[in-house]
Scaffold this motif. Structure first.
Motif, mmCIF file in Angstrom:
data_model
loop_
_atom_site.group_PDB
_atom_site.id
_atom_site.type_symbol
_atom_site.label_atom_id
_atom_site.label_comp_id
_atom_site.label_asym_id
_atom_site.label_seq_id
_atom_site.Cartn_x
_atom_site.Cartn_y
_atom_site.Cartn_z
ATOM 1 N N MET A 1 -30.648 38.662 -52.113
ATOM 2 C CA MET A 1 -29.600 39.281 -51.309
ATOM 3 C C MET A 1 -29.883 39.139 -49.819
ATOM 4 S SD MET A 1 -30.299 43.323 -51.706
ATOM 5 C CE MET A 1 -29.634 43.397 -53.352
ATOM 6 N N THR A 2 -28.809 39.250 -49.053
ATOM 7 C CA THR A 2 -28.964 39.177 -47.604
ATOM 8 C C THR A 2 -29.183 40.584 -47.058
ATOM 9 O OG1 THR A 2 -26.621 39.523 -47.263
ATOM 10 C CG2 THR A 2 -27.342 37.240 -47.483
ATOM 11 N N LYS A 3 -29.541 40.667 -45.775
ATOM 12 C CA LYS A 3 -29.751 41.974 -45.147
ATOM 13 C C LYS A 3 -28.483 42.818 -45.188
ATOM 14 C CE LYS A 3 -33.573 40.680 -42.171
ATOM 15 N NZ LYS A 3 -34.144 40.569 -40.833
ATOM 16 N N TYR B 1 -27.931 44.208 -48.592
ATOM 17 C CA TYR B 1 -28.882 45.280 -48.865
ATOM 18 C C TYR B 1 -28.470 46.577 -48.180
ATOM 19 C CZ TYR B 1 -32.881 48.216 -49.312
ATOM 20 O OH TYR B 1 -33.660 49.298 -49.606
ATOM 21 N N LYS B 2 -28.031 46.464 -46.947
ATOM 22 C CA LYS B 2 -27.604 47.661 -46.214
ATOM 23 C C LYS B 2 -26.511 48.401 -46.970
ATOM 24 C CE LYS B 2 -28.879 46.981 -41.482
ATOM 25 N NZ LYS B 2 -28.555 46.312 -40.239
ATOM 26 N N GLN C 1 -25.889 48.218 -50.207
ATOM 27 C CA GLN C 1 -26.424 48.778 -51.447
ATOM 28 C C GLN C 1 -27.232 50.046 -51.173
ATOM 29 O OE1 GLN C 1 -28.310 45.944 -53.975
ATOM 30 N NE2 GLN C 1 -29.131 47.499 -55.338
ATOM 31 N N ALA C 2 -28.032 50.013 -50.107
ATOM 32 C CA ALA C 2 -28.880 51.171 -49.789
ATOM 33 C C ALA C 2 -28.042 52.360 -49.339
ATOM 34 C CB ALA C 2 -29.892 50.786 -48.717
#
Lengths: 343, 158
Positions: B13-15, B18-19, B21-22
């Motif tokens: 995944m890319t940053k 991820y952001k 998802q988090a």
């Protein structure tokens, strides 16, 4: 590429080491502060100090006292003296590793100071196991510490400052853990270590380290499973160090999306040190989070035969107050060590 | 095993992904509750300040203008005392801006830093660090006051 690798059996991959000798934790000890002493693992800790000064004049001195006590108790349990230990591998969270280094001076054991933020527990243990396995040390001690007040002051604000903390922040564990690593005996065996890569997913909030560290933990665990051919269900327990209430579900979801079934085996030390009503925001953090859980509860379970195989993946946020004030994201790392029940 | 150089080790995944998802797992803060807490605690501190000022005016015969200084001094004293007793940070966690914005919050930021750094001695520790948090408030307060004063002076001249 060189084909003349010295010990091809020990090197499983770029990241994973296999301990080919009978490397074991011959004794371990944990010392904690008052808040941890009221948590669910209280009865398993070797020593609980009733106040965070631990009878010392400053918090920094108190942290050293915790670390020194943990090492001394571990030595006593192993029935060994300082001069029977070849190496001390120790680290903490304070600038220039002052807790580890000042404590090492008192013990006069040859020392390698190590820093991996909160991953230091498994960083020191993996290295201790490797040095014992390869014969550079007959016996080594792996130890680390953290202290709520010393960490608060260095990374955040004065402890009595009335700023409001968000629910994603974590409570640094006041405590220390130490393990005597050697060949033979009847303690839990150390079988594999997987060394993490530094992972930065662009998270910048120093009061939400769980989100920042989760990808590093996932990266190391995936590497471990691939390198060893093991699956999560081959373990009785897999713990991360201090992902806590926010990082833990993120890591779990990421692993499951990658096809690893984490059902019933996965937990996080950051959720095990305190009980939910102890007001620690998202959970525990600090080197001592994974150290006090591993060196008390997990060693105990393995020793009693209640668990056969455990993987501890300690997670560290490699930020400094300067790096985040300069707007940098938080690079993180995780190191994993696999344990196997005694006898 | 496919390893693309750009991807963080083993993570597909890319940053940005991820952001997102988090973010799902962030604990939502109850803005209404927090605002209410800040309002009633901050309001109570101010009410108490007014009560003090009235006492200084009616009992000690200060004028409404001169009663300000002893009132603020009393609030600062109480805030520093509560900081030293380890209470003010707990009020702060509950009340947020309610206890941070009034003068008591400013006093807490100075007193807490002074206490914290006592272990490094009076000169380098207490003296050198007590304005660590309050310093920027003072600097930007002075700069803002200078700019406001300048604007006022220019308007008077026109």
């Amino acid at each position: 590429m060189s084909t003349m690798v010295a010990a091809p059996k020990s090197r499983v991959s770029r990241q994973t080491w296999q301990f080919t000798e009978d490397v074991r934790v011959q004794a371990s000890a944990t010392v904690v502060g008052p808040k941890e002493g009221k948590g669910p693992l209280a009865s398993l800790f070797d020593k609980i100090y009733p106040d965070i000064y631990a009878g010392q004049k400053s918090w920094e001195k108190a942290e050293r006292k915790l670390l020194e006590d943990a090492i001394q108790i571990a030595l006593k349990k192993a029935n060994l003296k300082e001069d029977q230990i070849d190496l001390l591998l120790a680290g903490d969270l304070l600038n220039q590793n002052i807790t580890a280094n000042f404590t090492a001076e008192l013990l006069s054991i040859p020392t390698l100071g190590m820093y991996g933020a909160c991953s230091t527990s498994m960083l020191t243990l993996a290295n201790a196991a490797a040095l014992v396995n390869s014969g550079f040390a007959e016996r080594a001690i792996a130890a680390c510490s953290s202290h709520n007040a010393t960490a608060e002051r260095q990374y955040r604000y004065p402890t009595e400052y009335g700023g409001q903390k968000p629910p994603s922040s974590q409570w640094t564990v006041t405590g220390a853990g130490a393990a005597v690593v050697g060949i033979g005996g009847n303690g839990p065996r150390l079988t594999y270590a997987t060394i993490g890569k530094v992972v930065d997913m662009g998270m910048k909030d120093p009061l939400d380290m769980g989100s920042a560290m989760a990808p590093a933990a996932v990266s190391t665990m995936i590497a471990h499973f691939q390198d060893t051919g093991r699956q999560p269900q081959d373990y009785d327990l897999i713990v991360t160090g201090d992902l806590a209430g926010i990082g833990y579900p993120i890591a779990k979801e990421m692993l499951e999306k990658e096809g690893f079934n984490m059902d019933k085996v996965y937990n996080d030390c950051g959720l095990m040190v305190y009980s939910p009503e102890q007001e620690v925001f998202a959970g525990a953090s600090g080197c001592a989070s994974s150290a006090v859980v591993t060196y008390s509860y997990i060693m105990n379970q393995l020793q009693r035969g209640a668990m056969k195989r455990v993987l501890v993946c300690a997670t560290g946020a490699l930020l400094s107050p300067i790096s985040y004030q300069q707007g940098e994201a938080i690079p993180c790392i995780a190191h994993a060590v696999a344990f196997e029940g005694g006898a | 095993m496919a390893t693309k150089a750009k991807q963080a080790s083993g993570l597909h995944m890319t940053k940005e992904m991820y952001k997102q998802q988090a973010a799902k797992y962030q604990i939502k803060r109850n803005v209404v509750l927090n605002t209410w807490r800040a309002f009633w605690v901050g309001g109570t501190i101010c009410l108490f300040g007014q009560f003090l000022q009235n006492i200084y005016i009616n009992v000690f015969h200060f004028t409404p203008k001169t009663a300000g200084n002893p009132t603020v001094a009393t609030l600062i004293f109480l805030s520093a005392l509560l900081t030293g007793l380890g209470v003010y940070d707990k009020i702060g966690q509950y009340a947020g801006a309610g206890s941070a914005v009034p003068v008591t919050g400013f006093a807490n930021s100075i007193a807490s830093a002074a206490i914290e750094h006592r272990s490094e001695g009076y000169v380098l520790g207490v003296g050198g660090n007590m304005f660590k948090l309050a310093g920027s408030v003072i600097v930007f307060g002075v700069v803002a006051a200078f700019v406001a004063g300048l604007i006022k002076t220019i308007f008077r001249l026109l």
